[in-house]
Design an enzyme around this catalytic site. Structure first.
Site, mmCIF file in Angstrom:
data_model
loop_
_atom_site.group_PDB
_atom_site.id
_atom_site.type_symbol
_atom_site.label_atom_id
_atom_site.label_comp_id
_atom_site.label_asym_id
_atom_site.label_seq_id
_atom_site.Cartn_x
_atom_site.Cartn_y
_atom_site.Cartn_z
ATOM 1 N N MET A 132 0.503 -0.925 0.238
ATOM 2 C CA MET A 132 -0.451 -0.122 0.116
ATOM 3 C C MET A 132 0.682 1.698 -0.158
ATOM 4 S SD MET A 132 -3.091 1.773 0.151
ATOM 5 C CE MET A 132 -3.639 0.440 0.464
ATOM 6 N N CYS A 133 0.919 2.466 -0.727
ATOM 7 C CA CYS A 133 1.514 2.721 -1.202
ATOM 8 C C CYS A 133 0.224 4.658 -1.778
ATOM 9 C CB CYS A 133 2.181 3.316 -2.284
ATOM 10 S SG CYS A 133 3.671 2.081 -1.659
#
Length: 641
Positions: A1-2
Site C-alpha cells: 500500500m502506498c
C-alpha cells in the site's frame, strides 16, 4: 500500500509544490508511514514540470522508497501488489520488479502486455522520459484508488493522487475510471497548451469483433465526466489491455432445479445446515464446491503470505505465543463472507500468530439510558469501564456494565457466534475478537475531521454509512476478551481482508431477488454483469482510501482474478438459486463451501449489509435513501464558507 501523487504544470507563476495542499500530503503520509519523499522533474526546453510524491507502507522485500528513478530519467510510482503473472521472489519488492520490467519495455505494446499479465490490485504512475509520456491507471476492478483533477487557465495543471479532499479552487477531483490505462503526451501538452488523454481500454480479446463498438461505449462513458477542455481518444493503433478474467457465462438452463430430498412440488421452506448437507450429497455439487474452495483458498493464501512478518523469523527464533502479534485482520461480522475468509486464512497464517477479527458496533442515541439499566450481560463477564473510552460512555451504567447492551447490534451478536465456530474449527489458534464500539459523538467528530475527505469524491448516504463503518472497523481500536474480562486492544495487523465481491458475483443482495422475480435468470445475469462492472466506481476506490488511512492495506480474496474467472465460468444457476429461501438461495455456492469447511450456523445466515448490521444507519435520518446526497459529508459547512 502506498500513497502516490503526480502534478504536471506548464509555465505557471506558482511553484509546483503549491499545487499539492498540505492536507493532501498529510493524507498521503498516513497511507504510507514507512517512507516518503518527493522528486521534481523540470524539462526546460518544453516548459513543463512534474512533481512526484511517494509514501510507502512497507509490506514486502526491502523497504523501497518512492518515487523510483533511473539513469534515463524515468520515474515510477506504484501502489499495488503482484500476486501472480510477474514473478516476485520471496525477498523481492514488487515495486522494484515492476520498475525493472517497465524500463525494458520498448513500445506501447510491451507496456500493455506487462500490465495485462498482472494479477493483483494496482494503480500506478510512470513517467517515460524518452517519449515525454506519462502513463497511469488502475487495475481491472479498480481495487486501488487514483483520483485526477484538471486545472486550466494561467495555472494550467494536471494532478493525480491516491487521496485528496475538497478543492477550494472549484476544480473537483474525480476517480480515474478503471477503464484501462491512460497516456499523456507531455510534449504535445506543453506545445499546444491543450490536454489530451489517450486510452488503452480493457477487452476480453484484442481481436474481438465488437472492439469498435466497445471503444465507442468506453469513450462515451469516460468522456461524459471530463471537463470540456480535456480531449479523450482511443489510441490510433487500437491497442488494448487483455482483461485478466474470462467473460460471464450467461447460459440459462431451461430445466427447473431439483433439490435433494424434494421434488418440484415440494419446495424447501426450512433453512438449516442439514439442507446444505443434502446438496453436498450430490456428486456434481460436491465437485463444484471443492473446486470453488480450492480457488478461493489459493486467493486467501496469496493475500496472507505476501507480507513481511516478524524479523526474528529470519534468525529462525520462534517467539512465544504471547509475544506474537497479528499481521492479518478480517473485517468481521460473523456473516458468511467474513467467516469463510477467516476459516481459509486459518489454514495459512502461522499457527502461533493471532488473527484479528474486527467487529464494529455503533451505539444508538439515547439507547444507553433507555435500555442500559434493564438489559444485563449474558455473553461473558466484563470490566464495566472498558466497553468504550470512559469519557464517551457517560450514558452507560458504569457500576454494572449494563451499557454493553447498547452495542449488542446484530453484527456483534453474529460475530460472537462466529467466533465460537472458528474456535471449534481450530481451538489452537488465538482468535482476537476485537469489539470496536463507536459512540455518536466520536462518529461525528471523526467524520468531520477525516472520514469525509476519504470518502470524497463520493457523496451518498450509502457511502457515508459504509465508509464510516469500515473506517472505524479497520482502525482496529477496541477491546478483546482476556480470561473473561475486556481489555483495550489496538490491532497491529497491516493487512485487512474484506469480503467485498461475494454479493456482486453470487447474487447476495435483496435487489437480486427483485430482479430475478421480474426478469428471470436472463435479467439476473445482466444485473450481475453490471454489478461487477461498476464495483470500481461504487466501492473499491472508496474502501481503499478508507482502510489505507490507517497505514493498512485492503485485500479482496473474492476479487482475485482466478476466483472471478472460476465464478464467471459457471452458469448463474450453479452459483445461486433464488427460488430458495433467504439464508440459502443467495450465494448458495458459498454457503455450500462454508459447510465444506466445517462451518455451521453461519453458513445459513441471511445477508445483512454492514450499515444495518453495525446499526450506523439507525443513527441518522430514517427518511434518507441510500442514493441521496449526504449532507453530513459536506466538507465545508455554510458557516465556514
Amino acid at each position: 500500500m502506498c500513497g502516490i501523487c503526480c502534478v504536471v504544470t506548464l509555465c505557471s507563476q506558482r511553484a509546483i509544490p503549491d499545487f499539492l495542499s498540505e492536507d493532501t500530503l498529510h493524507r498521503l503520509r498516513r497511507r504510507g508511514p514507512d517512507s516518503g519523499q518527493q522528486l521534481i522533474k523540470t524539462v526546460s526546453d518544453l516548459s513543463y514540470k512534474c512533481l512526484f510524491s511517494g509514501h510507502v507502507l512497507h509490506l514486502r522485500g526491502q523497504v523501497t522508497p518512492q518515487p523510483l528513478g533511473d539513469a534515463n530519467n524515468n520515474v515510477f510510482l506504484w501502489n499495488g501488489e503482484v500476486f501472480n503473472g510477474v514473478h516476485v521472489g520471496d525477498k523481492e519488492n514488487d515495486t522494484q520488479v515492476m520498475f525493472y520490467h517497465l524500463t525494458l519495455c520498448r513500445s506501447e505494446e510491451d507496456i500493455l502486455s506487462l500490465f495485462s499479465s498482472l494479477q493483483g490490485p494496482w494503480s500506478f504512475i510512470y513517467y517515460q522520459a524518452s517519449g515525454h509520456s506519462l502513463w497511469f491507471g488502475r487495475d481491472y476492478f479498480g481495487r486501488r484508488s487514483l483520483l485526477w483533477q484538471f486545472n486550466e487557465g494561467a495555472d494550467s495543471a494536471f494532478c493525480l493522487t491516491s487521496v485528496s479532499g475538497y478543492s477550494e479552487s472549484g476544480n473537483q477531483w474525480q476517480e480515474v475510471p478503471a477503464s484501462g490505462v491512460f497516456k499523456i503526451d507531455l510534449k504535445a501538452y506543453a506545445t499546444t497548451k491543450s490536454l489530451s488523454l489517450t486510452l488503452f481500454p480493457w477487452r476480453y480479446s484484442c481481436t474481438e469483433e465488437a472492439a469498435e463498438e466497445t471503444c465507442i461505449n468506453v469513450l462515451d462513458q469516460v468522456s461524459k465526466d471530463l471537463p470540456s477542455h480535456v480531449c479523450l481518444t482511443v489510441n490510433e493503433s487500437k491497442l488494448c489491455l487483455r482483461a485478466p478474467i474470462i467473460p460471464l457465462n450467461k447460459t440459462v438452463s431451461e430445466k427447473p432445479g431439483e433439490y435433494p430430498g424434494t421434488n418440484i412440488n415440494n419446495i424447501i421452506s426450512v433453512v438449516s445446515v442439514e439442507t446444505l448437507q443434502g446438496f453436498l450429497a450430490e456428486e456434481h455439487k460436491k465437485r463444484l464446491v471443492c473446486q470453488f474452495i480450492d480457488v478461493l483458498n489459493e486467493a486467501v493464501r496469496r493475500r496472507v503470505l505476501c507480507l513481511l512478518r516478524d524479523e526474528d523469523q529470519e534468525t529462525r527464533e520462534v517467539p512465544s505465543r504471547s509475544q506474537k502479534k497479528a499481521h492479518v485482520a478480517v473485517l468481521f461480522s460473523g456473516g458468511i463472507d467474513s467467516m469463510v475468509i477467516a476459516a481459509l486464512a486459518d489454514k495459512h497464517v502461522p499457527l502461533e500468530e493471532p488473527i484479528d477479527l474486527l467487529n464494529v458496533a455503533f451505539m444508538l442515541k439515547g439507547q444507553a439510558k433507555d435500555r442500559g439499566t434493564t438489559k444485563r450481560l449474558s455473553n461473558h463477564e466484563v470490566q464495566p469501564g472498558l466497553l468504550c473510552p470512559p469519557e464517551t460512555c457517560q450514558d452507560g451504567d458504569a457500576k454494572t456494565g449494563a451499557h454493553l447492551s447498547c452495542f449488542d447490534v446484530p453484527d456483534r451478536i453474529t460475530g460472537r457466534a462466529g467466533l465460537k465456530e472458528l474456535e471449534a474449527i481450530n481451538p489452537s489458534r488465538t482468535w482476537n475478537f476485537v469489539e470496536i464500539n463507536v459512540t455518536p459523538e466520536e462518529l461525528k467528530k471523526m467524520r468531520k475531521q477525516c472520514i469525509n475527505h476519504l470518502i470524497y469524491p463520493l457523496d451518498t448516504v450509502l457511502d457515508d454509512s459504509i465508509g464510516c463503518a469500515i473506517w472505524f472497523a479497520s482502525r482496529g481500536e477496541g477491546f478483546v476478551s482476556n480470561q473473561g474480562e475486556l481489555k483495550p486492544y489496538k490491532s497491529p495487523a497491516k493487512v485487512v481482508l474484506t469480503g467485498i465481491g461475494a454479493d456482486e458475483q453470487l447474487a447476495g443482495y435483496s435487489r437480486h431477488r427483485v430482479c430475478f422475480k421480474k426478469h428471470g435468470l436472463e435479467g439476473l445475469n445482466r444485473e450481475l454483469e453490471m454489478e461487477l462492472g461498476r464495483i470500481s466506481s461504487r466501492n473499491l476506490g472508496r474502501d481503499d482510501r478508507i482502510i489505507g488511512d490507517h497505514g493498512k492495506e485492503a485485500r479482496f480474496p473474492f476479487l482475485d482474478e482466478g476466483v472471478v474467472s472460476f465464478l464467471n465460468s459457471l452458469p448463474v444457476s450453479e452459483k445461486a438459486d433464488l427460488t430458495l429461501p433467504r439464508g440459502l438461495g443467495e450465494k448458495l455456492l458459498l454457503r455450500l463451501a462454508a459447510r465444506g469447511l466445517g462451518l455451521t450456523a453461519s453458513a445459513v445466515l441471511p445477508k445483512r449489509a454492514v450499515q444495518f448490521g453495525s446499526r450506523i444507519a439507525k443513527l441518522e435520518g430514517h427518511s434518507e435513501k441510500a442514493s441521496d446526497t449526504c449532507s453530513r459529508l459536506k466538507l465545508f459547512s455554510v458557516e465556514e464558507l
